[in-house]
Write a protein that holds these residues in place. Structure first.
Motif, short mmCIF file in Angstrom:
data_model
loop_
_atom_site.label_atom_id
_atom_site.label_comp_id
_atom_site.label_asym_id
_atom_site.label_seq_id
_atom_site.Cartn_x
_atom_site.Cartn_y
_atom_site.Cartn_z
N UNK A 87 7.62 -19.47 1.96
CA UNK A 87 8.44 -18.70 1.01
C UNK A 87 9.62 -18.11 1.77
N UNK A 88 10.82 -18.56 1.42
CA UNK A 88 12.03 -17.99 2.00
C UNK A 88 12.48 -16.80 1.18
N UNK A 89 12.65 -15.66 1.84
CA UNK A 89 12.89 -14.40 1.14
C UNK A 89 14.36 -13.97 1.22
N UNK A 90 14.90 -13.57 0.08
CA UNK A 90 16.25 -13.03 -0.02
C UNK A 90 16.13 -11.62 -0.60
N UNK A 91 16.48 -10.63 0.19
CA UNK A 91 16.29 -9.24 -0.20
C UNK A 91 17.45 -8.79 -1.09
N UNK A 92 17.16 -8.43 -2.33
CA UNK A 92 18.18 -8.01 -3.29
C UNK A 92 18.45 -6.52 -3.13
N UNK A 93 19.64 -6.19 -2.68
CA UNK A 93 20.02 -4.79 -2.50
C UNK A 93 20.76 -4.22 -3.71
N UNK A 94 21.36 -5.13 -4.50
CA UNK A 94 22.06 -4.68 -5.70
C UNK A 94 22.17 -5.85 -6.67
N UNK A 95 22.31 -5.52 -7.96
CA UNK A 95 22.50 -6.54 -9.00
C UNK A 95 23.69 -6.12 -9.85
N UNK A 96 24.52 -7.12 -10.22
CA UNK A 96 25.67 -6.84 -11.08
C UNK A 96 25.93 -8.03 -11.99
N UNK A 97 26.67 -7.79 -13.06
CA UNK A 97 27.16 -8.88 -13.90
C UNK A 97 28.53 -9.31 -13.39
N UNK A 98 28.80 -10.62 -13.48
CA UNK A 98 30.08 -11.13 -13.00
C UNK A 98 30.40 -12.47 -13.59
N UNK A 99 31.40 -13.14 -12.99
CA UNK A 99 31.90 -14.41 -13.52
C UNK A 99 31.02 -15.60 -13.20
N UNK A 100 30.16 -15.45 -12.19
CA UNK A 100 29.40 -16.61 -11.74
C UNK A 100 28.05 -16.17 -11.17
N UNK A 101 27.01 -16.94 -11.45
CA UNK A 101 25.71 -16.67 -10.85
C UNK A 101 25.79 -16.93 -9.35
N UNK A 102 25.46 -15.90 -8.55
CA UNK A 102 25.57 -16.06 -7.09
C UNK A 102 24.76 -14.99 -6.38
N UNK A 103 24.56 -15.23 -5.08
CA UNK A 103 23.91 -14.25 -4.22
C UNK A 103 24.69 -14.21 -2.92
N UNK A 104 25.21 -13.02 -2.57
CA UNK A 104 26.03 -12.89 -1.37
C UNK A 104 25.83 -11.50 -0.78
N UNK A 105 25.47 -11.47 0.51
CA UNK A 105 25.30 -10.21 1.23
C UNK A 105 24.39 -9.23 0.52
N UNK A 106 23.32 -9.76 -0.05
CA UNK A 106 22.32 -8.91 -0.69
C UNK A 106 22.64 -8.55 -2.13
N UNK A 107 23.79 -9.00 -2.64
CA UNK A 107 24.18 -8.68 -4.01
C UNK A 107 23.95 -9.89 -4.91
N UNK A 108 23.13 -9.70 -5.93
CA UNK A 108 22.86 -10.74 -6.92
C UNK A 108 23.82 -10.53 -8.09
N UNK A 109 24.62 -11.57 -8.37
CA UNK A 109 25.55 -11.52 -9.50
C UNK A 109 25.09 -12.48 -10.58
N UNK A 110 25.05 -12.01 -11.80
CA UNK A 110 24.55 -12.81 -12.93
C UNK A 110 25.67 -13.00 -13.95
#
Length: 441
Positions: free
Chosen positions: A5-28
């Motif tokens: 299991x490869x783990x990606x630690x989510x430090x923040x979540x936001x809505x945006x233009x594209x589904x992505x994960x960068x520097x701990x920020x999940x954008x939906x």
């Protein structure tokens, strides 16, 4: 069998233009996600929200929790349920940690649906109050069950699982921050020094005692009311083989998130080969009729003995009727010479003076209690309620009530609530999350 299991630690979540994960920020991408949900014609309304620890938000009625995950081989996360069958427990998957997808009813709740507070005194009472959460609030055209106390919640639960897989797809091609590797060797192929250690088996009893289909825990998509106890690899459970059902007093239910992360199993696997030889999981079921209960107990004990188990850790989802399966299994294992530690909540009444389990046996000698389901809890109002708070009192929530001569209503005019522990979403945490301690008075 090896599960990575490869783990990606989510430090923040936001809505945006594209589904992505960068520097701990999940954008939906919100509209894209909602379009996916609305593909199910049963969904009549749906909205997405983001809630974080400390937000003055109350969620009610909560129906399901799922950890967002994807598999690198392109196969589905929940075999036999959201995707074709595949052997679970082997291969590589990526997981978004410190977050969950929560499914909340827009209007209607029931016996199996609960409360999550993201701040205040109620926050500590559920594991999910500590996570960053993507919240799907939705309603369906399933008119036949809206006013039923017990609901299948099929469309809403499936929507949550589908959403979780979609969200996790953004990390499929990325490199994880950390990896958990769970590998087991066939029991007869282990080194002598491991086989010479005391041997331990875990016995899990998920909710499965409704004879009507659609309410029970699923194993590879198979309703566990039709299941007979068998040995499974712990990696299978961590890898989506089990999907949560939709019946059980809410505080004691096991969500799909719980199955994906089952702390008791992870700890047993991490310590395997050091102080003990972890043989695996005997997955059993809960039944209603006594002959069905006895059949399951006999089969699980037979397997534990044939495996050569010295010790067993036994935990149940639920209380009340399931206590007969639970206590019966512990007593039968002890009689067969297998020493048992049990993990369970208690139902000792609001005054704490009632019998903790519906049935008891003097062979129960080692128990871990995760609390009293009847404990009265009082929580202040929240600025925001996602869902419908009246569901706590109106729809048969296992911890709420419409009116009591002494206590009044569970839901007060100012939005504060009085309820039993029963109504907390997965609040008793019998899978191993619980941080409760025992105190003498």
């Amino acid at each position: 069998m090896k599960l990575e299991i490869g783990n990606f630690h989510v430090r923040d979540i936001q809505f945006g233009d594209k589904l992505s994960f960068l520097n701990g920020v999940l954008t939906i991408q919100k509209e894209e996600a909602l379009s996916l949900i609305r593909e199910d014609e049963r969904i009549t309304e749906a909205e997405l929200y983001i809630v974080k620890p400390g937000d003055e938000v109350r969620l009610c009625p909560v129906k399901e929790a799922i950890e967002p995950r994807c598999r690198l081989d392109g196969k589905g996360v929940f075999p036999g349920y959201t995707s074709p069958l595949r052997p679970a427990g082997d291969g590589v998957l990526h997981a978004l940690k410190n977050c969950s997808v929560l499914v909340v009813g827009r209007h209607w709740g029931g016996f199996q649906d609960g409360i999550i507070d993201m701040s205040g005194p109620g926050q500590k009472h559920t594991y999910f109050g500590q996570l960053n959460n993507i919240v799907l609030v939705a309603d369906t055209n399933e008119e036949f069950e809206k006013r039923e106390q017990q609901k299948k919640n099929d469309a809403l639960r499936r929507a949550g699982h589908k959403l979780a897989e979609y969200i996790a797809s953004c990390v499929k091609e990325l490199q994880p921050e950390a990896r958990d590797v769970y590998e087991t060797t066939p029991i007869t192929k282990r080194k002598k020094e491991i086989n010479d250690l005391p041997s331990v088996v875990a016995v899990l009893q998920p909710q499965s005692h409704l004879e009507a289909m659609g309410y029970n825990t699923l194993f590879y998509g198979w309703d566990m009311n039709h299941y007979l106890p068998s040995l499974v690899e712990p990696q299978e459970i961590l890898d989506g083989a089990l999907v949560s059902g939709s019946f059980m007093p809410c505080s004691t239910k096991w969500s799909t998130y719980d199955f994906q992360n089952f702390p008791i199993l992870r700890k047993l696997m991490e310590e395997d080969g050091k102080d003990y030889n972890f043989l695996g999981v005997i997955l059993s079921n809960l039944n209603v009729a006594m002959d069905q209960k006895e059949r399951a107990i006999q089969l699980l004990v037979k397997q534990a003995v044939q495996l050569g188990a010295d010790f067993a850790l036994v935990t149940e989802e639920g209380y009340g009727n399931p206590d007969a399966d639970y206590v019966g299994a512990i007593a039968a294992l002890e009689t067969a010479g297998v020493k048992v530690v049990g993990v369970a909540n208690e139902c000792t009444g609001r005054d704490g003076a009632s019998q903790p389990l519906v049935t008891l046996d003097d062979k129960i000698v080692a128990m871990v209690s995760t609390g009293n389901v009847s404990e009265l809890l009082e929580f202040p109002p929240m600025k925001t309620v996602l869902g419908e708070l009246d569901a706590l009192k109106r729809d048969g929530n296992s911890g709420g009530w419409e009116f009591d001569e002494k206590l009044g209503s569970s839901v007060r005019e100012d939005g504060s609530i009085l309820m039993e522990d029963n109504g907390l979403f997965c609040g008793d945490q019998t899978v191993g999350w619980s941080k409760k301690t025992m105190k003498d008075f």
